[in-house]
Structure formats: structure tokens, C-alpha cells
Design a protein around this motif. Sequence first.
Motif, mmCIF file in Angstrom:
data_model
loop_
_atom_site.group_PDB
_atom_site.id
_atom_site.type_symbol
_atom_site.label_atom_id
_atom_site.label_comp_id
_atom_site.label_asym_id
_atom_site.label_seq_id
_atom_site.Cartn_x
_atom_site.Cartn_y
_atom_site.Cartn_z
ATOM 1 N N GLY A 521 1.053 -1.681 0.051
ATOM 2 C CA GLY A 521 0.097 0.305 -0.073
ATOM 3 C C GLY A 521 0.950 1.155 0.322
ATOM 4 O O GLY A 521 0.756 2.106 -0.614
ATOM 5 N N GLU A 522 1.908 1.310 0.649
ATOM 6 C CA GLU A 522 2.904 2.481 0.363
ATOM 7 C C GLU A 522 3.560 2.465 -0.792
ATOM 8 O O GLU A 522 3.439 3.874 -0.943
ATOM 9 C CB GLU A 522 3.265 1.792 1.946
ATOM 10 N N LEU A 523 3.780 1.625 -1.136
ATOM 11 C CA LEU A 523 4.587 1.769 -2.295
ATOM 12 C C LEU A 523 3.450 2.226 -3.488
ATOM 13 O O LEU A 523 4.096 3.101 -4.611
ATOM 14 C CB LEU A 523 4.695 0.549 -3.408
ATOM 15 N N VAL A 524 2.347 2.039 -3.439
ATOM 16 C CA VAL A 524 1.170 1.856 -4.972
ATOM 17 C C VAL A 524 0.868 3.809 -4.122
ATOM 18 O O VAL A 524 0.892 3.915 -5.352
ATOM 19 C CB VAL A 524 -0.223 1.120 -4.722
ATOM 20 N N CYS A 525 0.430 3.988 -3.033
ATOM 21 C CA CYS A 525 0.372 5.980 -2.777
ATOM 22 C C CYS A 525 1.418 6.673 -3.663
ATOM 23 O O CYS A 525 1.211 6.963 -4.385
ATOM 24 C CB CYS A 525 0.543 5.484 -1.251
ATOM 25 N N ARG A 526 2.624 5.876 -3.513
ATOM 26 C CA ARG A 526 3.974 6.767 -4.130
ATOM 27 C C ARG A 526 3.338 7.062 -5.090
ATOM 28 O O ARG A 526 3.640 7.509 -6.325
ATOM 29 C CB ARG A 526 5.253 6.196 -3.038
ATOM 30 N N LEU A 528 1.014 6.572 -7.690
ATOM 31 C CA LEU A 528 -0.311 7.151 -7.665
ATOM 32 C C LEU A 528 -0.202 8.662 -7.484
ATOM 33 O O LEU A 528 -0.702 9.119 -8.066
ATOM 34 C CB LEU A 528 -1.582 6.057 -7.197
ATOM 35 N N GLN A 529 0.528 9.025 -6.567
ATOM 36 C CA GLN A 529 0.729 10.647 -6.418
ATOM 37 C C GLN A 529 1.406 10.467 -7.222
ATOM 38 O O GLN A 529 1.762 11.824 -8.631
ATOM 39 C CB GLN A 529 0.975 9.986 -5.042
ATOM 40 N N LEU A 530 2.602 10.391 -7.905
ATOM 41 C CA LEU A 530 2.988 10.390 -9.103
ATOM 42 C C LEU A 530 2.706 10.697 -10.243
ATOM 43 O O LEU A 530 2.749 11.354 -11.046
ATOM 44 C CB LEU A 530 4.304 9.547 -9.184
ATOM 45 N N MET A 531 1.832 10.270 -10.339
ATOM 46 C CA MET A 531 0.979 9.245 -11.699
ATOM 47 C C MET A 531 0.463 11.011 -12.209
ATOM 48 O O MET A 531 0.393 11.768 -12.722
ATOM 49 C CB MET A 531 -0.122 8.237 -12.052
ATOM 50 N N ASN A 532 -0.164 11.774 -10.389
ATOM 51 C CA ASN A 532 -0.942 12.735 -10.594
ATOM 52 C C ASN A 532 -0.773 13.807 -10.991
ATOM 53 O O ASN A 532 -0.596 14.872 -11.731
ATOM 54 C CB ASN A 532 -2.041 12.891 -9.126
ATOM 55 N N LEU A 533 0.968 13.438 -10.512
ATOM 56 C CA LEU A 533 1.897 14.737 -10.955
ATOM 57 C C LEU A 533 2.345 15.149 -12.609
ATOM 58 O O LEU A 533 2.499 16.166 -12.914
ATOM 59 C CB LEU A 533 3.206 14.634 -9.761
ATOM 60 N N THR A 534 2.745 13.770 -12.959
ATOM 61 C CA THR A 534 3.342 13.799 -13.751
ATOM 62 C C THR A 534 2.326 13.679 -15.485
ATOM 63 O O THR A 534 2.283 15.132 -16.155
ATOM 64 C CB THR A 534 3.262 12.698 -14.582
ATOM 65 N N ASP A 535 0.420 13.398 -15.111
ATOM 66 C CA ASP A 535 -0.828 13.414 -15.631
ATOM 67 C C ASP A 535 -0.927 14.759 -15.569
ATOM 68 O O ASP A 535 -1.105 16.120 -16.867
ATOM 69 C CB ASP A 535 -2.047 12.942 -15.575
ATOM 70 N N LEU A 551 1.784 2.065 -17.245
ATOM 71 C CA LEU A 551 1.338 0.904 -17.267
ATOM 72 C C LEU A 551 1.554 -0.751 -17.072
ATOM 73 O O LEU A 551 0.659 -1.656 -16.774
ATOM 74 C CB LEU A 551 1.258 0.938 -18.769
ATOM 75 N N SER A 552 3.042 -0.428 -17.451
ATOM 76 C CA SER A 552 3.397 -1.850 -16.291
ATOM 77 C C SER A 552 3.171 -2.190 -14.891
ATOM 78 O O SER A 552 2.362 -2.737 -14.411
ATOM 79 C CB SER A 552 5.228 -2.291 -16.553
ATOM 80 N N PHE A 553 2.562 -0.836 -14.156
ATOM 81 C CA PHE A 553 2.826 -0.982 -12.451
ATOM 82 C C PHE A 553 1.062 -1.700 -13.024
ATOM 83 O O PHE A 553 1.315 -1.876 -11.623
ATOM 84 C CB PHE A 553 2.953 0.465 -12.176
ATOM 85 N N PHE A 554 0.728 -0.382 -13.210
ATOM 86 C CA PHE A 554 -0.834 -1.176 -13.244
ATOM 87 C C PHE A 554 -1.665 -2.289 -13.901
ATOM 88 O O PHE A 554 -2.446 -3.104 -13.516
ATOM 89 C CB PHE A 554 -1.902 -0.232 -14.586
ATOM 90 N N ASP A 584 -11.905 1.164 -2.830
ATOM 91 C CA ASP A 584 -11.980 -0.151 -2.770
ATOM 92 C C ASP A 584 -11.509 -0.279 -4.436
ATOM 93 O O ASP A 584 -11.094 0.889 -4.907
ATOM 94 C CB ASP A 584 -13.286 -0.435 -3.198
ATOM 95 N N GLU A 585 -12.019 -1.670 -5.165
ATOM 96 C CA GLU A 585 -11.013 -1.754 -6.435
ATOM 97 C C GLU A 585 -11.255 -0.811 -7.445
ATOM 98 O O GLU A 585 -11.341 -0.674 -8.129
ATOM 99 C CB GLU A 585 -11.208 -3.122 -6.608
ATOM 100 N N THR A 586 -13.072 -0.434 -6.781
ATOM 101 C CA THR A 586 -13.864 -0.134 -8.245
ATOM 102 C C THR A 586 -13.369 0.975 -8.237
ATOM 103 O O THR A 586 -13.233 2.172 -9.601
ATOM 104 C CB THR A 586 -15.604 0.006 -7.394
ATOM 105 N N MET A 587 -12.922 2.394 -6.800
ATOM 106 C CA MET A 587 -12.276 3.392 -6.572
ATOM 107 C C MET A 587 -10.803 3.495 -7.271
ATOM 108 O O MET A 587 -11.032 4.594 -8.644
ATOM 109 C CB MET A 587 -12.390 3.535 -5.439
ATOM 110 N N VAL A 588 -10.133 2.279 -7.545
ATOM 111 C CA VAL A 588 -8.691 2.301 -8.491
ATOM 112 C C VAL A 588 -8.766 2.281 -9.870
ATOM 113 O O VAL A 588 -7.707 2.878 -10.293
ATOM 114 C CB VAL A 588 -8.056 0.889 -7.817
ATOM 115 N N LEU A 589 -10.451 1.427 -9.852
ATOM 116 C CA LEU A 589 -10.451 1.075 -11.366
ATOM 117 C C LEU A 589 -10.926 2.472 -12.091
ATOM 118 O O LEU A 589 -10.509 2.354 -13.426
ATOM 119 C CB LEU A 589 -11.315 0.418 -11.731
ATOM 120 N N SER A 590 -11.901 3.410 -11.648
ATOM 121 C CA SER A 590 -11.762 4.508 -12.077
ATOM 122 C C SER A 590 -11.176 5.448 -12.240
ATOM 123 O O SER A 590 -10.206 6.103 -13.464
ATOM 124 C CB SER A 590 -12.863 5.324 -11.148
ATOM 125 N N VAL A 591 -9.784 5.477 -11.406
ATOM 126 C CA VAL A 591 -8.520 6.473 -11.211
ATOM 127 C C VAL A 591 -7.364 5.245 -12.649
ATOM 128 O O VAL A 591 -6.813 6.086 -13.579
ATOM 129 C CB VAL A 591 -7.607 5.515 -10.480
#
Length: 1086
Positions: A521-526, A528-535, A551-554, A584-591
Motif C-alpha cells: 500500500g505504501e508503494l502503490v500510494c507513491r 499514484l501520487q507520482l502519476m497525478n503529478l506527471t498527468d 502501465l506496467s505497474f498497473f 475499494d477496487e472500483t475506485m482504483v479502477l476509476s483511476v
Amino acid sequence: MADHVQSLAQLEILCKQLYETTDTTTRLQAEKALVEFTNSPDCLSKCQLLLESGSSSYSQLLAATCLSKLVSRTSNPLPLEQRIDIRNYVLNYLATRPKLAAFVTQALIQLYARITKLGWFDCQKEDYIFRNVIVDVTRFLQDSVEHCIIGVTILSQLTNEINQADSTHPLTKHRKIASSFRDSSLFDIFTLSCNLLKQASGKNLNLNDESQHGLLMQLLKLAHNCLNFDFIGTSTDESSDDLCTVQIPTSWRSAFLDSSTLQLFFDLYHSIPPSLSPLVLSCLVQIASVRRSLFNNAERAKFLSHLVDGVKRILENPQSLSDLNNYHEFCRLLARLKSNYQLGELVKVENYPEVIRLIANFTVTSLQHWEFAPNSVHYLLSLWQRLAASVPYVKATEPHMLETYTPEVTKAYITSRLESVHIILRDGLEDPLDDAGLVQQQLDQLSTIGRCEYEKTCALLVQLFDQSAQSYQELLQSTNSSTMDIAVQEGRLTWLVYIIGAVIGGRVSFASTDEQDAMDGELVCRVLQLMNLTDSRLAQAGNEKLELAMLSFFEQFRKIYIGDQVQKSSKLYRRLSEVLGLNDETMVLSVFIGKIITNLKYWGQCEPITSKTLHSVRKLVKLSAVQFMLNNHTSEHFSFLGVNNQANLSDMRCRTTFYTALGRLLMVDLGEDEDQFEQFMLPLTAAFEAIAQMFSTNTFNEQEAKRTLVGLVRDLRGIAFAFNAKTSFMMLFDWIYPSYMPILQRAIELWYHVPACTTPVLKLMAELVHNRSQRLQFDFDVSSPNGILLFRETSKMITTYGNRILTLGEVPKDQVYALKLKGISICFSMLKAVLSGNYVNFGVFRLYGDDALDNALQTFIKLLLSIPHSDLLDYPKLSQSYYSLLEVLTQDHMNFIASLEPHVVMYILSSISEGLTALDTMVCTGCCSSLDHIVTYLFKQLSRSTKKRAAPMAQESDRFLHIMQQHPEMIQQMLSTVLNIIIFEDCRNQWSMSRPLLGLILLNEKYFADLRNSIVNSQPPEKQQAMHLCFENLMEGIERNLLTKNRDRFTQNLSVFRREVNDSMKNSTYGVNKTHKEKKSVHFFS
């Protein structure tokens, strides 16, 4: 005599032109003339003249090469006496001329090896005349160093030649020769090589002397070829799996139980220069890989102990490992330690603690010097991956110490990749991230290594990620930061995102804990935060490699944490909820879907990102982001759907993937809602209308029209592929027919010679006629004309394309597939799909005078006759489409086949005959089925003609019978071929082969009897009775008919027959007498 001298001079001039001239035209002319010479009747005598009197090495090379071709040919082979004479001549020639040019000596040795292999089972006065290879080379080994080199090279080349399968000869024959050579000669050759190496190592060889250096190199090559022999016919190669077991025969046990064999190679490694030692290590790699079952437990432990001691000695004296080849082979040797031995066995070796420490230090040092030998890292990571994977299962009480050393390896890999980024950018070096296959392979290995002592791995990744992310953010906020500094941080973050994805993907459910899930969870948070920055920066700038890493991470995250098998109470989701509000996973899928839309919007012109983004769409339908895609699939929102800025027409391939995904998403809630369908199709309707408008004018922008059309038909093919239900496909059919079919036909007329345009159109039509999931059979019911209407359009397109593509004339060989054969192949597939779809009653066409069926079938024949037989099998897609279509035609349209001209019938039968021996099982099976239908048709027509009060035969049936009676050899040849495959080859489709065989036998009983007698008589006298009995049992209880019950009994008999014949043949050497193919005296339909 003067003519001989003149022709000799001409040949030498041609050789000089072939090998020395830089003028392409001259060289091609010389090559053509020399090919004619090779095929001339007096080639053999002129080759001898060239060897005896030729003044240049090139003429000697030509003679040796031509002789190799002569002895290798399968048609009209040289007599035994002539081959014996050539073999003896070559040996004498080499013995009397030890200082020939190296390439001439090599060619002559190759000739000797080829003669010996192909004549391995030839007898003269009850003596296998070609098997005395060690006797043949003994005189060389007892002479000068140059002679010794030739003798050893002969053995080495022969071993290699017999180990290599030859595409011009049956695989079964190759295996029989290889097995016999293995059992009779190979161990003696290996023992000889070891003895000669011991003698060489006992002497003070002067390896600065070229000849002595050459002798030692050939001895090592010989030993390696012996150890690298394919002992059991698995046909593995280095590219398939470098961690395979060497299946040493039990009769070799003595050589490996004797520790002096292993010690010999370790001693040689330390005593010879780096130019030769890689060969020694290659031999050690093979020795380390000998099958475990060669030893009992005590013997294996002793052997492993000697092996580990040798490895330890190399690690303690690593000077020679600075040589790249030595280093690579040593890494392979280390990998074999774990691929062939268990961790529980390794820890019991006396020096294990010291050895594992040395290996860990060597690995860390290697990883830190990432630029030295990047292709060798795979073997080191493979060793540690296998060690780490074994930890949960090891039962030995001795400590394995991996908890100490594995984190060091993980840290070395991660830090070395990050440190490489700056150097690669600064010096303009090749970036490892550009090799996606290599990176993925290393990450797969690291995923297992990193999960060992996972707390340490996560702590390191969090620390490094936070450092790089903070630096990256500061650089972006700074007004004077350099692009180099930003690129370095983006490169480091790319590696970290890849690695985080890999270690998350390495999670194993039964071995994972809540604490480890929280760390994920700690790694995934980081990330996703990086993704928000790059996007947020994509409007200004983006980094392609970082996006691919995301994409490989996803993909790794989806595989592990999204799905019904994942517990929703996972601590990973708790951490995501706390930090990012993703419960939950639905919210992650939305991301994830948001990311997909962002990529398609900003990276539409980047094919790698677009194709990876579209790769997988699951569980996404209800999300608002998906509804946005379904309602807004236009170039305005997704730039890759535009037509004006494409580099070329082939860049649009990802559009099919995109619309397949959209089509599947649309179908989930579509039901019978035609309004929703019409709304979805609006952009495609507009595109069709635009093309129709262009075609209606005499002048239009052709390039724009092509782009619009190609994009449109690729989109439609994706939708057609996805619509595999009755209701949705009917909506699509009603939308496209009849309104837009003329546009597709017009495009084929205009651009038949432009494959980039015609291929997508033909593929769309092939998809529309494909009865996928019975969607057409249910749509086009008995009262619907749609099936007939669709076939008319299909026939029109095949006829239009076929007639026009045949006007192209001569097409260069290197372009023939792209320009012509690919389109023809799709037409064959299209015709096969519609003929076998079971939604058209083809009988009505002739009944009502409609020529659509005849036009399609006649076009098929025209296209077929324009293709040489060799091309049918040279191009896999073409051969599969042709033979599958032929199977349908012989099954349902045999009257059409029977009505063809004799030369067309013979062409088709020849193609079936050649296809029976194809390596592609699908092609071979299709040929068997086609042949069965033809033979059954023949048998029925013949039976009908002999009955009293029989109805008169149709004209085409009578004609077909007449053709077959005029050419009995064709059917006889196929009987011989099928029987040959079943008896002598590795028959992978025995059931399919059995179906036409009964009909072939019943049509050719006299020929079959002669063939049977020939096979029986070719056996040793003591086995003839058993072979005769096998044939008797084959036909036991078989009646003279082709009823299903009779066929099934024959198939059962054939299975028993093949097993009994193989048991009988195990120690025999013979083959089907091929001369039967030529017999014309046998009466057809006896």
C-alpha cells in the motif's frame, strides 16, 4: 583435353568473380553460371578436376561445396560405390595437403561429415562402411600438429553434423542416425578428446605457437560438441532454455563418477590463456548440467562437492573473469548450480558458507558494473531467483544464509539501475529501458528475489522513491532547473515504478502477510501520487518511458489486487483509503480508466503507449469514464483517431483494438436498444458519408480518402469482432448493408494494388462473414435472405479483387507476399468462412441461375493457379488459409472439384501430397481430411459404376474417374507417403492419417500388396515373419467399404499396427521402397 583446360579456366574466373568482385551485376552473373554448373551432368568429374588442378583456393571451395550438394540430394542420389570413393578421396586429399586455406579444409571436412551421416546405415559386404570414423582419423592423429588439427576437426564437425537435423531429410531418419551414432561412437570420441586434453595439459605446450593453440582449441570444441549432443532428441537450442538438463547416457557414468574428468577442465581453465578458457567453461556448464538420475544420492553429493570446489577456486582467483566471454560462461555455470541441484543439497556442501558469500560478492560487483556485460546478468539473477524461491521448501538443518545475502543482491540491482541513468544520459549510451524484453525478464526474476526479506526491499524502495520524487518536484517548481537534471530524475523514477510493479507482482497469496500488504500500500500510494503529478504536466511535456512504466505497474497491480479472489479487507486498500481516499477496487479502477483516457488523449501518436493502454479492459462498464469514451470516440478527444496527421496507413492498427474494447463495453448494456447503437455509430456514419461524397466526384484528395477509409474499416472490424451476439450483429449488418457495401467494393476497384488499403477492407469482409459464436446462423433464419445477400457481396469482392490482382504481372520475390499473396490469403479465409458458416443454402444459386457461387469458386481457381506450389508451403498464413478452404471444398463442393480441368485437379492433388509432409500439424491434418473426402468420393463413384441398374453417373464424376485412371501414380504416391509417415516418422496426427489410408488401400489393393511385400522383404530375415503378421493384423476384420464402423475398426487396427511395427523396428534400419512411387505397371482400382 584442351576443352577440360578451357572449362577449368572459365570456372576459376567465375569463382574469382563470385568471391572477390565488388560489382553486384558481375557477381550475380557468376552465381547464376555456377548454379548451372552445379546442376550439370558432368559436375562430379569437373569437381575432381578442380581439386586436382585448380590454381586458386576459391575453385577448391567451389568443388567441395558442389560435392556436398551432390551427396545431399534426395532425388537421384549417388550410388554407394561413388560415395565411398568420394569419402576416401577427401581423406587422402586432406592427408596430403595439410596446409590448404582454412575455408577449403573446413568445406572438405564438412563434405566428409555429410557423406558419413547420410551413409551411416549403408552396408557393403555386411559392414557399415561409413562408421569407422575413429579409424579414419587415427592416421591424422599420429602425424604432424597440422594433421592432428584436421583429425580432431573431422571428429568435431562430424559430431556437430549428426547432431543437426536436416530439413531436406525426414526427422525420423535424423534421430535414428543420431541415436546409432550416440550408442556406437560418441562416448569413444568424447573419451579420446579427454585423453588428448590430458596429454596436452601434461605437456608444456607453447600456446603462442599458432598450430599448437589451434590444436587445443579444436580439442576443446570437440569435447564441447560431445557434451552438447542432443542425446534423447529433444531438439533444444540455446534460445529456448539455457537451463536445460544434459541427458548423458548411463553408459557414460564412469567418466563422471571419476572426479579426474571434472578436475581436468578446472585445471585447464587455470592453465590456458583467456582466448581458450571460455570453451573450457562451456564444457563445465554442460558437465554441471548432467541429469540428476545419473548418480545415486552419495555420488551426486560427491560430484556436487567437486563442482562447488572448482567454482570456489575460480571466484578466489577471478583475474580471467575480466575477459567478457569468460565472464559470460562463468555466469552460465553459476546458474546451473541451482537449476540442477536443490538448495538442500547445496547447503550440505562443506564450503557452502564461503561459496555463497563469494557468489553474493561476485553478483553485487557484477550488478554495480552494469555496463560490463548486460546480457550475462540474466544468469546471475536466475540463480538468485531460484535460490530465493526454494527458501520455503528447504528442509536441511544447515543454514542457507540467504536472508543475509539476498537483500544485498536486491539493493545492488536497484541502486545500480538508478545510478546508471545519469551516465547513460551524459554519455549518450544505449538505454537498457529501450529493450523491453530484457527489462521484463530481469524484473520477473527480481520479483521473486525482492520478496525475500521483503521488509528490507520495501524500506529501500520507499527511501529511494521519496528522494527522487522530492528532487523531481523541486526541479519542476524551480525556474532555472536544467532539462538534464529533470531527465535524470524521470529516468530514476521510471526504474523505481517498474521495480515497484515487479515486487508487487511477485506477491504469493499463501506466503503473504498483512504487514506485507500494508507495505505494498505504501508503494502503490507513491506511484499514484507520482502519476497525478506527471498527468498534470502532460499538456506541456511528458516522458514516454515513465508512462510505459506506469502501465506496467498497473498491469501488475491489477493481476494481484483486483479480482474476485482478492480479499476486500486487504490492508493495501486501507492504506489507499487513508492516503488517497480510494476505498475499494472500483475506485482504483476509476483511476485506471482516467489514466487510459488521459493516455489516449495526450499520447495518441505514440504507438507503444496507445497499444499498451488498450491491451486490457475489464470490469469497467459502469464507470462514468467509460461512458465518456462510448459517447465521445472522435479525433477531438482521441487524437489517434484523426486522419490528417498519420505518418502512414499502417499506423492505424491500434484502432481495431480500441473499437474491439469499446464494442465489448457497449454490448454489456446494449440489448435491443437501436437508438443507443445509432448514437454510438454516428462518427462512423459521418466517415462513410464523407467517403461516399468523395467517390461521387471525379476529383478528390486520394490520400485523405485512403486514410479515412482505412481508419474506418479498421474501426468497423474491431466492432464486428466484438459483436458476437445475434441482436448486436444484426444491428451492425442492417447498418452497413446495403448502404455502405458499394463503397467498400469501389475501394477495392480503385486501390487493389495498394495492400495498405485492400488488406483492411478484405479483413473487415472476412470478419463480417465469420459465423463467430453462431451469430449469423441465428440471425439469418430460414425465411431470411440475408445469408444469400451477404454471400453475393462476398463473391463480388473476391471476384473484383481476384481479377484485378492477377493483372499485376511479375512481382519481385521479396514483395510477392505483401503485394499479392497476403490479399489472396485473406480471400481464401473469407471464402472458407462463408462456405462453412452454415447460414447459406448454396444449392439455390444454380437452381435460380445465380452465378455468384460459380464466380467465387472460379476466381479461387484462377488465384490458386497463379501461386507456385513452393509458395503455398513457404508462407504459413497462406498455407493455413488454402488448406482449410480446400478441406471445406472437398467436403461440401466435391462436384465442383470433379468438374475441373485435368491440370487443375493434378495441381490440387500435388498440393495435398506436399502438404501431407508439412511441419505445420494444422496443414497436415487439413490435407488428410481433404484427401479422405476425395478418396471417399472416388470410391463411391467407382462402387456406383459397377452396380447393376445403377443410375448414370454425372458427367463431372465420370470425367474425374477418367483423370484418376490416367494418373494412378498420384494416388499411389500419397498412399506410400501416408504409410511412410505412420510407420517411420513421429506421426502427431495418427487419427487424421488413418482416415484416408483405408480408402487409399481399397482403391490400390495390388499396389498396397507390393508395398507391403517390399517393406517385409527389407527386414532382416528373422524379423520378416513378425512384420508380415503386423500387416495381416492391420487388415483383420476390415471389409471393402468406407462405412463409419469399418473406418473406426481400421483406425484401431492401425494404432496397434504402428505400435507393433515400432517395437519390431527398434533395432532395424530400413525404409519404404520409394521406387514404388514411379511404378506405372500397377493397375489402379485393382
